[in-house]
Design an enzyme around this catalytic site. Sequence first.
Site, mmCIF file in Angstrom:
data_model
loop_
_atom_site.group_PDB
_atom_site.id
_atom_site.type_symbol
_atom_site.label_atom_id
_atom_site.label_comp_id
_atom_site.label_asym_id
_atom_site.label_seq_id
_atom_site.Cartn_x
_atom_site.Cartn_y
_atom_site.Cartn_z
ATOM 1 N N GLY A 54 11.525 -9.360 -5.332
ATOM 2 C CA GLY A 54 10.489 -8.941 -6.190
ATOM 3 C C GLY A 54 9.367 -10.106 -6.190
ATOM 4 O O GLY A 54 9.384 -11.070 -5.160
ATOM 5 N N SER A 55 8.641 -10.205 -7.552
ATOM 6 C CA SER A 55 7.675 -11.014 -7.532
ATOM 7 C C SER A 55 8.102 -12.525 -7.439
ATOM 8 O O SER A 55 7.443 -13.400 -7.055
ATOM 9 C CB SER A 55 7.011 -10.832 -8.748
ATOM 10 O OG SER A 55 6.255 -9.720 -8.897
ATOM 11 N N THR A 56 9.371 -12.839 -7.747
ATOM 12 C CA THR A 56 9.697 -14.166 -7.515
ATOM 13 C C THR A 56 9.625 -14.937 -5.982
ATOM 14 O O THR A 56 9.385 -16.068 -6.007
ATOM 15 C CB THR A 56 11.492 -14.193 -7.915
ATOM 16 O OG1 THR A 56 11.907 -13.600 -6.839
ATOM 17 C CG2 THR A 56 11.522 -13.707 -9.295
ATOM 18 N N PHE A 57 9.574 -13.801 -5.281
ATOM 19 C CA PHE A 57 9.373 -14.303 -3.979
ATOM 20 C C PHE A 57 7.946 -14.652 -3.475
ATOM 21 O O PHE A 57 7.610 -15.356 -2.494
ATOM 22 C CB PHE A 57 9.580 -13.040 -3.019
ATOM 23 C CG PHE A 57 9.709 -13.199 -1.354
ATOM 24 C CD1 PHE A 57 10.697 -13.970 -1.086
ATOM 25 C CD2 PHE A 57 9.019 -12.979 -0.663
ATOM 26 C CE1 PHE A 57 11.137 -14.560 0.425
ATOM 27 C CE2 PHE A 57 9.021 -12.999 0.876
ATOM 28 C CZ PHE A 57 10.113 -13.875 1.175
#
Lengths: 382, 625
Positions: B319-322
């Site tokens: 997700g956005s952690t990427f």
Amino acid sequence: MPRTLELNRPQMGLLEKALRINWMLVLLICVPAAIGVAMLYSAAGGDLQPWASRQIIRFGIGAALMFIVALVDIRSWMRASYVIYALALVLLAGVEVLGATVMGAQRWVDLGVLQLQPSEIMKVALVMALARYFHGVTLEDMRRVTVLIPPILLILAPVGLVLRQPDLGTAALLAISGTAMLFLAGVRLWTVGLAIGGLLAAVPIAWQFLHEYQKTRILTFLDPETDPLGAGYHILQSKIALGSGGIFGKGFLQGTQSHLNFLPEKQTDFIFTMLAEEQGLVGGLGLLVLYLALIVYGIAISLRSASAFGRLLGMGVVTTFFLYVFINVAMVMGVIPVVGVPLPLISYGGSAMLTLMFGFGLLLNIHIHYDVHIGRRASLRE
Amino acid sequence: MQKSDSGRTKLFTRRALIMGGAQALLLGGLAGRMYQLQVVDSDRYKMLAEENRINMQLLPPPRGRIYDRFGLPLAVNQLDYRLVIVPEQTHSLDETLESLQTLVSIDSHDRERIAREVKRKRSFVPITVRENLTWEEVSRVEVHAPDLPGVFIDVGQSRHYRYGGLAAHVIGYVGAVSESELKGDAVLALPGFQIGKNGVEKAFERALRGKAGSRQVEVNAYGRIIRELTRRDGQPGDDHILTIDMGLQEYASARLGGESAAAVVLDVHTGEVLAMVSVPSFDPNQFATGLSRAAWKKLIDNPRFPLTNKVIAGQYSPGSTFKIVVALAALASGELGPGFEAFCPGYLTLGNRRFHCWRKNGHGRLAMIDGLARSCDVYFYEVARRVGVDRIAAMARRFGFGEPLGLELPGERAGLVPTRDWKLATHGESWQKGETLIIGIGQGFLLSTPLQLAVMAARVANGGVAVRPTLVREIQRGGDRARAPREAFPSMALSPAHLAVVQAGMKRVTNHPRGTAFRARIEEPELAMAGKTGSVQVRRISKRERETGVIKNEDKPWEERDHALFVGYAPVGAPRYAVAVVVEHGGGGSKAAAPVARDILREVQLRDPARRGRGQSVAFRPRES
């Protein structure tokens, strides 16, 4: 022959008899007995209890019995022979009947202090009865076949009863010692041969009467190593114990096979194995030599006897003794099947001890009375 | 008369002598037989007698213990009194079991197992009737021992896990040796011997097991041991000191509560794993003592997979952690700089498809730091479109995605980093541009484990050192202690300036009022953390749904809610610890994962022995209780 004259007296005094006791024979009896006590001490793991101490007491009783038997007049024994035989036969039949109906396979009569095996009494009684019978039979009579019928019946009756118990070892011992008596009595060789042939012919018939475990024992004997954990176990373990003893043995109390219980019945039937394991070939042969000395001495005493009864009885006792030794030692070495015959003077057990001591008493008796002539009907004089 | 009498005497004498001679001969024959047995064949029989008497026995080595980093015992050995029976030595197996039943409780399950083993094993092999006997039961059996031939009390060691399920996925558990494992070491064949089946117990099986000793014992005919002849001591298993801080583990575990979630805390410099939590968990002691069929089925059928270590075996879209990786890939590519701006109206159109931002009304114009802090999807669609999937994938690989990180645990998964070639090879289709956009916000084919996420955070925090996670701090053999060997970690060769941009973005996530996790900040400035949220759709949002209004996570059934993710590190100034938290179906990352991560990061800093002790060195001291 001044001594013969002397002995024409009706009876010797007790003291006179006592002075004639053959101490060499007594010594030859005591030494194996002492070895036996030492072995029982070892079998208990270095303890007088439970076997050695009781064996000493039994030997004491046996020795007393031996001296009493030795001092009774030989003619009294000759007269009592048939009675003793008859008693033994009745007891044997009684055990057979009672045993079959009440208690399963029981071989002994409980006398409280000790248990008496009628088959053990019979071993001496048969010899006595046959000696008594042949005492009165001349060589000329011996030619008649009818003369042989009573002694053969005398032999077959107890053999049959013992076989039915079933006690293979005792039956064999009785049959062989009986046949030996026929041979010694002067029965012609072909007749003896016929008797032996008859015995052998009876083997397949006897086989039918054998219990399953006895058949197994014999079959196992023929090839013991096929079933090392089953029925062949005893023989195999016994051979391992013997063989591992080597020439000088593992040392007193050091027999691994015996003390770790690989060896079955080490205090009774397999005690020779334990001796040979701990004392080696030297110890085993030593004991055999002692036994041989006793046998030779016994034969000498028999040959010296003036009466046919004495001679036959002496040889009968010696032969019975020999058979004990031979059957037992051959059995533990895997030469013959396991049949359950104790090693004389060594194995733990009361009945065999008393039988043997009674027999040795008779041998001493024959020696004491070596110059007593006995008439055909056991009268005091010829 | 006289004549015949003397003839008879002669005959008797002759026959008596023949008889005597025959007897002497027969005795001589016996003597010959003795000679054969005792001299000729003696060696063979001596050997047989020794074989009878001497038994070789293996002595199982005590298994190495497992401690946490401060010496708390996690896995220890306890004396275990077992009731064993040798069928061969009993008079009657059934009767013996019957009478045993009056002394100790044997349930129907045990009875079935005994019956099975009796059939399968040879009759001289001891069979375990019951384990874990109480003292009372032991004494009751011992009192009746004379009447129970073939029954023995065997003292063995059984594994005990002091903290139950708390670190079950890290420590693993031991269990009976299965048929396929019965190779190599003879000690494995001992009845009741157990080997590691999972976790550290499995990964360090050889070292934990030690080496078996042996002894020769003299036994009697019944197999009872009389005395010991020789003894060769084995090597006890090595004690393993883990990097886990059990206190932190316990805290994190409690913090995740009844969720289906994973959390992992790393030292950003050493890669030491201070906590590795996967909930729900299971009790490893049940495995060591033997699990009932019902209990096993319950574990297997649980939809939250208690047996799986979600930290290393759970694969989630990052997700956005990427976006951290995407940003760095973009900066490294030179396609765009940190000042690159994009306008977010709430969506981006590519061809005839619309790619939505999580914020329906859009973020307006923003640059990279804010793009990270506010987690603008459109910004990263745009960045990804310019950088392309392959360069993103390359950067992802440098961060450790797409392959196992080599943690000392079995079952670590690789995750997945898609490229153009990969798609062609596995799907037989060419890469679509839209797929690149999706990768830009960490979804699509991408898969990662929470451990990979934490490693990513650690590598950003430590200034681009390719740290690798490790679980074992020290190995002790006897009195000797050995630090687990550590390689120096290579640099990732990232530009410090680029890293600074990402670090600034991550700091803003939790420390700027418009950051996605501002509410989950650590308020003490010296403990402050940086981080990145992530929420992953488990289910594709349909067009109609988007038009009628996206259903709130709370209103969806549990299994359709978004996964909540958060990665972070602290303290911001001089990073020391990195964390990754994944709450399955937890809803939004800022709501479900960030607060948990914050509490864990705060706790780990407060627990730091250097901080607690102020110059007081905390030496390792194994503690027994």
